[in-house]
Design a protein around this motif. Structure first.
Motif, PDB file in Angstrom:
ATOM      1  N   GLN A 554      31.679  38.677 -35.572  1.00  0.00           N
ATOM      2  CA  GLN A 554      32.941  39.302 -34.796  1.00  0.00           C
ATOM      3  C   GLN A 554      33.896  39.570 -35.754  1.00  0.00           C
ATOM      4  O   GLN A 554      34.719  40.975 -35.781  1.00  0.00           O
ATOM      5  N   SER A 557      32.944  42.506 -37.946  1.00  0.00           N
ATOM      6  CA  SER A 557      33.095  43.762 -36.780  1.00  0.00           C
ATOM      7  C   SER A 557      34.486  44.062 -36.667  1.00  0.00           C
ATOM      8  O   SER A 557      34.686  45.652 -36.847  1.00  0.00           O
ATOM      9  N   LEU A 558      35.370  43.143 -36.751  1.00  0.00           N
ATOM     10  CA  LEU A 558      36.984  43.811 -36.664  1.00  0.00           C
ATOM     11  C   LEU A 558      37.230  44.708 -37.710  1.00  0.00           C
ATOM     12  O   LEU A 558      37.831  45.568 -37.636  1.00  0.00           O
ATOM     13  N   LYS A 561      35.613  47.854 -37.442  1.00  0.00           N
ATOM     14  CA  LYS A 561      36.365  48.843 -36.360  1.00  0.00           C
ATOM     15  C   LYS A 561      37.342  49.494 -37.011  1.00  0.00           C
ATOM     16  O   LYS A 561      37.750  50.529 -37.027  1.00  0.00           O
ATOM     17  N   ALA A 565      38.140  53.148 -37.360  1.00  0.00           N
ATOM     18  CA  ALA A 565      38.986  53.866 -36.541  1.00  0.00           C
ATOM     19  C   ALA A 565      40.082  54.449 -37.234  1.00  0.00           C
ATOM     20  O   ALA A 565      40.518  55.502 -36.681  1.00  0.00           O
ATOM     21  N   PHE A 656      15.799  41.670 -35.886  1.00  0.00           N
ATOM     22  CA  PHE A 656      16.558  40.720 -35.241  1.00  0.00           C
ATOM     23  C   PHE A 656      15.592  39.571 -35.143  1.00  0.00           C
ATOM     24  O   PHE A 656      14.355  39.627 -34.312  1.00  0.00           O
ATOM     25  N   LEU A 673      23.110  41.895 -38.985  1.00  0.00           N
ATOM     26  CA  LEU A 673      23.833  42.134 -37.538  1.00  0.00           C
ATOM     27  C   LEU A 673      25.201  43.144 -38.285  1.00  0.00           C
ATOM     28  O   LEU A 673      25.547  44.035 -37.505  1.00  0.00           O
ATOM     29  N   LYS A 676      23.899  46.596 -39.090  1.00  0.00           N
ATOM     30  CA  LYS A 676      23.487  47.245 -37.847  1.00  0.00           C
ATOM     31  C   LYS A 676      24.748  47.684 -37.183  1.00  0.00           C
ATOM     32  O   LYS A 676      24.794  48.896 -36.819  1.00  0.00           O
ATOM     33  N   SER A 677      25.827  46.990 -37.420  1.00  0.00           N
ATOM     34  CA  SER A 677      27.182  47.328 -36.649  1.00  0.00           C
ATOM     35  C   SER A 677      27.557  48.403 -37.380  1.00  0.00           C
ATOM     36  O   SER A 677      28.136  49.521 -36.569  1.00  0.00           O
ATOM     37  N   GLU A 680      26.041  51.781 -36.501  1.00  0.00           N
ATOM     38  CA  GLU A 680      26.394  52.035 -35.175  1.00  0.00           C
ATOM     39  C   GLU A 680      27.758  52.522 -35.072  1.00  0.00           C
ATOM     40  O   GLU A 680      28.127  53.801 -34.506  1.00  0.00           O
ATOM     41  N   PHE A 681      28.750  52.177 -35.882  1.00  0.00           N
ATOM     42  CA  PHE A 681      29.934  52.713 -36.271  1.00  0.00           C
ATOM     43  C   PHE A 681      29.791  54.070 -36.796  1.00  0.00           C
ATOM     44  O   PHE A 681      30.619  54.862 -36.392  1.00  0.00           O
ATOM     45  N   LEU A 684      29.128  56.665 -34.487  1.00  0.00           N
ATOM     46  CA  LEU A 684      29.932  57.102 -33.474  1.00  0.00           C
ATOM     47  C   LEU A 684      31.066  58.146 -34.271  1.00  0.00           C
ATOM     48  O   LEU A 684      31.970  58.861 -33.414  1.00  0.00           O
TER      49      LEU A 684
ATOM     50  N   ARG B  17      22.320  60.715 -26.535  1.00  0.00           N
ATOM     51  CA  ARG B  17      22.949  59.705 -26.217  1.00  0.00           C
ATOM     52  C   ARG B  17      22.954  59.563 -24.731  1.00  0.00           C
ATOM     53  O   ARG B  17      23.215  58.354 -24.195  1.00  0.00           O
ATOM     54  N   TRP B  69      28.337  64.472 -25.801  1.00  0.00           N
ATOM     55  CA  TRP B  69      28.486  62.873 -25.766  1.00  0.00           C
ATOM     56  C   TRP B  69      28.540  62.109 -24.463  1.00  0.00           C
ATOM     57  O   TRP B  69      28.522  60.918 -24.287  1.00  0.00           O
ATOM     58  N   LYS B 170      43.260  52.291 -26.827  1.00  0.00           N
ATOM     59  CA  LYS B 170      42.333  53.636 -26.701  1.00  0.00           C
ATOM     60  C   LYS B 170      41.218  53.309 -25.821  1.00  0.00           C
ATOM     61  O   LYS B 170      40.520  52.125 -25.378  1.00  0.00           O
ATOM     62  N   HIS B 210      36.351  44.292 -26.423  1.00  0.00           N
ATOM     63  CA  HIS B 210      35.162  45.055 -26.982  1.00  0.00           C
ATOM     64  C   HIS B 210      34.223  45.638 -25.806  1.00  0.00           C
ATOM     65  O   HIS B 210      33.344  45.634 -25.843  1.00  0.00           O
ATOM     66  N   GLU B 230      29.926  42.306 -28.319  1.00  0.00           N
ATOM     67  CA  GLU B 230      29.487  41.216 -28.888  1.00  0.00           C
ATOM     68  C   GLU B 230      29.244  40.045 -27.954  1.00  0.00           C
ATOM     69  O   GLU B 230      28.342  38.993 -28.087  1.00  0.00           O
ATOM     70  N   THR B 252      20.860  41.254 -28.719  1.00  0.00           N
ATOM     71  CA  THR B 252      21.011  40.438 -29.866  1.00  0.00           C
ATOM     72  C   THR B 252      22.198  41.416 -30.898  1.00  0.00           C
ATOM     73  O   THR B 252      22.851  40.604 -31.634  1.00  0.00           O
ATOM     74  N   HIS B 253      22.155  42.673 -30.763  1.00  0.00           N
ATOM     75  CA  HIS B 253      23.259  43.425 -31.234  1.00  0.00           C
ATOM     76  C   HIS B 253      24.276  43.809 -29.990  1.00  0.00           C
ATOM     77  O   HIS B 253      24.204  43.155 -28.948  1.00  0.00           O
ATOM     78  N   TRP B 254      24.831  44.992 -30.367  1.00  0.00           N
ATOM     79  CA  TRP B 254      25.925  45.219 -29.079  1.00  0.00           C
ATOM     80  C   TRP B 254      25.169  45.664 -28.051  1.00  0.00           C
ATOM     81  O   TRP B 254      24.010  46.317 -27.782  1.00  0.00           O
ATOM     82  N   THR B 273      21.984  48.400 -28.635  1.00  0.00           N
ATOM     83  CA  THR B 273      21.597  48.630 -30.159  1.00  0.00           C
ATOM     84  C   THR B 273      20.493  47.975 -30.705  1.00  0.00           C
ATOM     85  O   THR B 273      20.212  48.167 -31.952  1.00  0.00           O
ATOM     86  N   TYR B 317      21.305  54.300 -25.970  1.00  0.00           N
ATOM     87  CA  TYR B 317      22.886  54.572 -25.437  1.00  0.00           C
ATOM     88  C   TYR B 317      22.613  54.793 -24.003  1.00  0.00           C
ATOM     89  O   TYR B 317      23.528  55.062 -23.213  1.00  0.00           O
TER      90      TYR B 317
END
Lengths: 762, 350
Positions: A554, A557-558, A561, A565, A656, A673, A676-677, A680-681, A684, B17, B69, B170, B210, B230, B252-254, B273, B317
């Protein structure tokens, strides 16, 4: 009409006939002849001569009337009737005569008997006369005799009065010669008189003797209370006092109180038992026993009270013992104390000739041992949680506290548990007979205690981990959050340790020393179910490990992010250097690595990294180049197809996998993990060429340090590639950096970071 | 896994997605899926499940000008749907109509009814009026919330009202309350915010971090489900917004998206994910959701996870239940694979 008359006549006729019979008979006995006249009312109206029953009956007249009035038939009938009537009357008459004769005969008999009885009367009468003569003598002497008797009574009375007047003196003499028994006898003898006349005639005398008795009572009391006097004397004194109607019960109570009081001074001191063999308490108990013994002689009826006192003593001892038990003692100490109390109770039983006290002891011992077992477990629990909580408090010296906490707590969990079992074994092995009856319950308590202990431990762990569960990680300071993560990690390791090592070992030990059957019965099974506990701890351990990983990811992840962002990726400038985010990321990983190293064991199975790393890195970089080349020349669509194809042919990389309790596994999981994050980021965002290149640069830089950390290189490489692929896909113009430029930038970064590393140290 | 055998697959040409159930089509089980490709010609696929339920076929294929999207089918007209799209730099949202004669054309163009033009930031999603024919629409971007009035025949859309999210936050998504049409929930980074549509003002706020996805329970008033990156899945009762009624571990992930089954109570689908779809059965207890039911739940605790469908190659997604056949769901993984699965074997378990 006719019928009616006939019905009425018949009964009337019968009645009339019977009546007449009765009248006839009565007229025969009755003196008054006029009586029957009223029955024939109609005939009495006529003149009396024609009535056959009347005295003035005139047969001729009657005949005349009859002949005149009736016909022949009537006359004949009359004749028949008359004849029958005459006959009846004759028989009646005869019977009467006979009866009278009988009576007369019995009367003559009676007179004959009377005559013969009168003959014996003469002698009796003469005796009677004699008797009346001696009685007169007696009556003449009576007065004198009465006088003599009166004089005698007075004499007695005077003697008594004399006695009473002498009583005070006599009592005084008795006091002098300590002949209390006599004194008491005299006094009780005089008591009725005092009671009767004490208020009037013998007032002074009574007062004087009362005074004397008071002295006696006092002396007796003194004797009773003085321990120096022989028991026999004291018993006698008690008896005498009782005879004097003195409230002995009060004395007894007082004496008992003194006994009890004497006990209070000599409280059981467990510490002393350890040191001096005949402790003060034991001496006191011996004295007490003597006192009880004498008391029992003095007051033979006081046994129940004495038993109560003895029980009180034992109870008090156990109260102290129980207090003592809660202050972390070892089994030997407990046994020592128990032995002392056991001896006490045996002594008491011997004196009191009962088993009540030792039974009482058994109850107390049961409670004490149970408490001992319970408190031992709770102490252990407390120790472990203290040990764990230190992690949270000592955030300054966190470096050291984690392994310390882990070692200490694991040691406690195993060693403490085993020690506890050993201690209890000592109690079980004791052969002094104290625990004979307690053996089975003790085994049960230990088993229950273990079950309970582990359950509580697990609860405690859960509550620790739950403490900061919700939002606390953000609220509390970073150091505390870090410390909390450490705690969770320690908890995870500890749970695993308990599940894998502590429980089997303890169970083994349990099987050895506590195999003797318990009285729970088979249907309940043993109280301690290691399988159940193991399962609990396994799941708890897994949960904690997962929680640790979650907390750590976490945080990263912060970082990620924020990284994604903040900039406008679509208008990103050309990459000049590796982004700071990479540093932060690696730093976090380092912290995690440290933490994990302190707590978790190394994976002993795999050592392939050291020798395989160079080769794999080569192949990886080779693949990387190919990939980049491909993306450089081909369009994204076909590339997507190809990555799909590549995926098909490549063994599906398990990203995993299950986490194990090793440093490598945990770190690898976290890195995976995070990567993977990252992917994903990236997905996006939309990148321009420079943005893409920045990602490419960052990822490229990450490869080497991550390779050093991570166990599963294939998966890591795959994930890093995936990030690049994702960036390629999300880039409008995916032209990667040239390899030399990439290399140059990475080298610059490495040089810079090594500078930073060396400068503080030099 | 079990899902491998039962799933019916369908491949989109590009990455994707979003997938949406075509609610208004009551004759067939139909889904709409839109692709996400930055550089290629994007497509919207109208996918229909064959009546035998064993095959997915393409009922229509329409090109869409930008990568999609977000895509939602109109609840009252099966030919209308909304998309949120991006050309990489800017975002747009529009309402589209599938052309009448699409069967005859090779690659027919979609008719754009109108575009919702007032947005500046990243548009997140478009919400249709939850049930029945209604002209109201809500569009959400990162900072604002717009209520639109749509006139299909005149091909116009007008802003009715608007509210901003508040500066530091946001918005990431939202859902329209089917029980109370005046209430809309929007997900933030650190909370869940409810709006009253009439006044366009914020009402309740739930603290949770989140949040990625939110869905209202279709049957129970006040109950909604959130998916968080999470910390998995949380089920909330809006009357007690402090603590969730239930927590599910998620993925396990998001955990990316969560959907309540329109028919079967407590049945929740989540996708993440980690390339899996999880089917959960939440025990929501009684309707009044008292503390008693909470206290009771741990005693007869059963694993809420009914099944994991793991026959996917990439992150998932897109996820939707079919409203026509509520035991069927469609999932869309990033690599463009639509998989339709039936949860029938798990319904009978109840």
């Amino acid at each position: 009409m006719m019928g009616n008359d006939g019905d009425d006549d018949a009964p009337l006729l019968l009645d009339a006939k019977a009546k007449r019979m009765r009248d006839l008979l009565s007229s025969f006995y009755a003196p008054n002849p006029s009586m029957p006249s009223h029955s024939h009312t109609d005939s009495s109206i006529h003149s009396s001569p024609d009535d056959i029953n009347s005295s003035s009956f005139d047969p001729n007249h009657y005949m005349n009337i009859l002949v005149n009035n009736s016909n022949l038939e009537g006359l004949l009938k009359r004749h028949v009737d008359m004849a029958a009537e005459i006959k009846n009357l004759d028989t009646d008459l005869q019977m009467l005569v006979y009866e009278n004769y009988n009576k007369f005969i019995s009367a003559t008999d009676t007179i004959k008997r009377m005559k013969s009885n009168i003959l014996g009367m003469e002698g009796n009468m003469e005796y009677l006369l004699d008797k009346s003569r001696s009685d007169s003598v007696n009556t003449s002497l009576f007065e004198k005799r009465e006088h003599i008797e009166k004089l005698h009574r007075t004499c007695n009375l005077l003697r008594k009065v004399q006695f009473i007047y002498d009583l005070p003196d006599r009592l005084g003499k008795c006091i002098k010669s300590e002949a209390y028994a006599d004194a008491v006898r005299f006094y009780t003898g005089a008591m009725p008189i005092f009671k009767a006349y004490g208020d009037s005639s013998f007032h002074d005398c009574k007062r004087a003797s009362d005074e004397a008795i008071a002295i006696i009572v006092k002396n007796l009391e003194g004797k009773l209370f003085s321990d120096s006097e022989p028991i026999q004397v004291r018993a006698e004194a008690a008896l005498l006092l009782k005879q004097l109607n003195f409230p002995v019960e009060n004395l007894k109570a007082k004496l008992l109180e003194r006994l009890e009081h004497s006990l209070k001074d000599s409280q059981l001191n467990p510490e002393e038992i350890k040191n001096a063999s005949p402790s003060a308490h034991e001496v006191a108990i011996r004295e007490f026993a003597e006192a009880i013994r004498s008391f029992r002689v003095i007051f033979p009826d006081s046994e129940t009270q004495l038993v109560e006192i003895a029980k009180d003593l034992i109870t008090r001892d156990f109260v102290i013992t129980e207090e003592y038990v809660t202050t972390r003692i070892c089994a030997a100490d407990l046994l020592g104390v128990l032995r002392v109390i056991w001896n006490e109770s045996l002594l008491m039983d011997e004196i009191l000739q009962e088993e009540a006290v030792s039974n009482h002891f058994l109850e107390g011992a049961k409670a004490a041992v149970k408490l001992y077992v319970e408190s031992a477990f709770s102490q252990l629990l407390l120790d472990i949680s203290d040990c764990l909580l230190k992690v949270l408090k000592r955030d300054e010296t966190e470096e050291h506290s984690l392994p310390v906490a882990r070692d200490a707590s694991t040691k406690l969990a195993l060693q403490g548990g085993r020690n506890l079992l050993l201690e209890v074994c000592k109690i079980l092995d004791d052969d002094s007979g104290i625990v004979d009856k307690l053996r089975e319950p003790i085994i049960d308590w230990v088993q229950e205690g273990l079950q309970d202990f582990f359950r509580k431990l697990e609860d405690q762990f859960q509550s620790f981990s739950g403490k900061n569960n919700s939002s606390a990680t953000q609220i509390h300071g970073l150091t505390e959050a870090a410390a909390f993560a450490g705690l969770v990690l320690v908890l995870a390791q500890l749970s695993a340790f308990i599940e894998q090592t502590a429980i089997p070992k303890i169970n083994e030990e349990l099987a050895v020393s506590f195999s003797a059957g318990s009285d729970r019965g088979y249907e309940y099974g043993p109280a301690f179910i290691p399988g159940d506990i193991s399962r609990k701890f396994r799941s708890a351990g897994e949960k904690f490990l997962q929680q640790y990983i979650n907390i750590r990811t976490q945080r990263i992840s912060l970082l990620q992010k924020k990284r994604f962002a903040t900039p406008k990726w679509i208008k990103h400038k050309e990459p000049r250097e590796v982004h700071m985010f990479v540093d932060l990321f690696l730093q976090e990983l380092k912290v995690i690595g440290n933490e994990v190293k302190q707590v978790l064991p190394q994976d002993t199975r795999k050592h392939r990294r050291s020798n395989a790393s160079s080769a794999s890195s080569k192949s990886n970089s080779f693949r990387e180049e190919k990939l980049l080349l491909r993306s450089n020349t081909q369009r994204a669509r076909s590339q997507l197809l190809e990555t799909h194809l590549a995926k098909l042919f490549k063994q599906k990389v398990e990203i995993f996998t299950k986490v194990e309790y090793t440093q490598e596994s945990v770190v690898t999981t976290i890195v995976k993990l995070c990567l993977k994050s990252l992917q994903e980021f990236v997905r996006l965002q939309t990148f321009n060429r420079s943005g893409f290149q920045q990602i490419q640069l960052d990822i490229q830089f990450l490869r080497t340090p991550l390779r050093e950390i991570v166990e599963d290189e294939a998966a890591m490489d795959f994930l890093l590639d995936e990030v690049i692929v994702a960036a390629t896909e999300r880039c409008l113009d995916p032209i990667p950096l040239e390899a030399p430029i990439l290399d140059k930038l990475i080298q610059a970064k490495l040089a810079k970071s090594s500078d930073q590393n060396t400068s503080p140290s030099s | 896994m079990q899902g491998a055998s039962s799933g019916i697959g369908y491949g989109l040409k590009y990455q994707a997605r979003c997938i949406s159930d075509v609610k208004a089509d009551t004759d067939h089980t139909t889904f709409l899926a839109g692709t996400l490709s930055l550089k290629e010609e994007n497509e919207v696929h109208l996918i229909r499940l064959s009546s035998s339920g064993t095959e997915l076929f393409c009922e229509g294929l329409f090109s869409h000008p930008n990568e999609i999207w977000d895509l939602v089918s109109c609840p009252f007209d099966q030919r209308i749907f909304s998309t949120v799209y991006s050309n990489g730099e800017t975002y747009g949202a529009a309402i589209w109509q599938i052309p009448e004669l699409y069967g005859e054309l090779n690659s027919p163009q979609l008719e754009k009814i109108t575009s919702l033009d007032n947005h500046v930031g990243k548009i997140k999603c478009i919400l249709w009026w939850p049930s029945g024919r209604h002209d109201k629409l809500i569009s959400i971007d990162e900072e604002n919330l717009y209520l639109w009035s749509l006139d299909v025949s005149k091909k116009t859309a007008q802003i009715q009202s608007q509210d901003s999210a508040g500066m530091p936050h946001k918005i990431s998504g939202g859902a329209w309350d089917p029980h109370d049409v005046n209430s809309v929930a929007a997900t933030y980074e650190s909370s869940l915010q409810l709006w009253d549509v009439r006044a366009m003002g914020k009402t309740i706020s739930i603290e949770c971090s989140h949040v990625r996805s939110v869905d209202y329970h279709p049957k129970r008033n006040h109950v909604l489900v959130t998916a968080e990156h999470e910390s998995g899945i949380h089920i909330w009762d809006l009357r007690k917004p402090k603590v969730p009624i239930q927590e599910l571990p998620g993925h396990t992930h998001w955990t990316w998206i969560v959907k309540c089954n329109p028919e079967y109570d407590g049945m929740i689908l989540s996708a993440g994910t980690d390339s899996t779809v999880n089917l959960w059965l939440a025990s929501l207890g009684n309707d009044d959701l008292s503390t008693e039911s909470q206290a009771e739940s741990p005693t007869h605790w059963v694993d809420p996870l009914l099944n994991t469908y793991s026959d996917y190659e990439d992150s998932i997604y897109g996820l939707t239940w079919s409203s026509r056949e509520p035991w069927i769901f469609a999932s869309l993984s990033y690599d463009g694979r639509v998989v339709v699965e039936s949860v029938k074997p798990f319904i009978s378990k109840k």
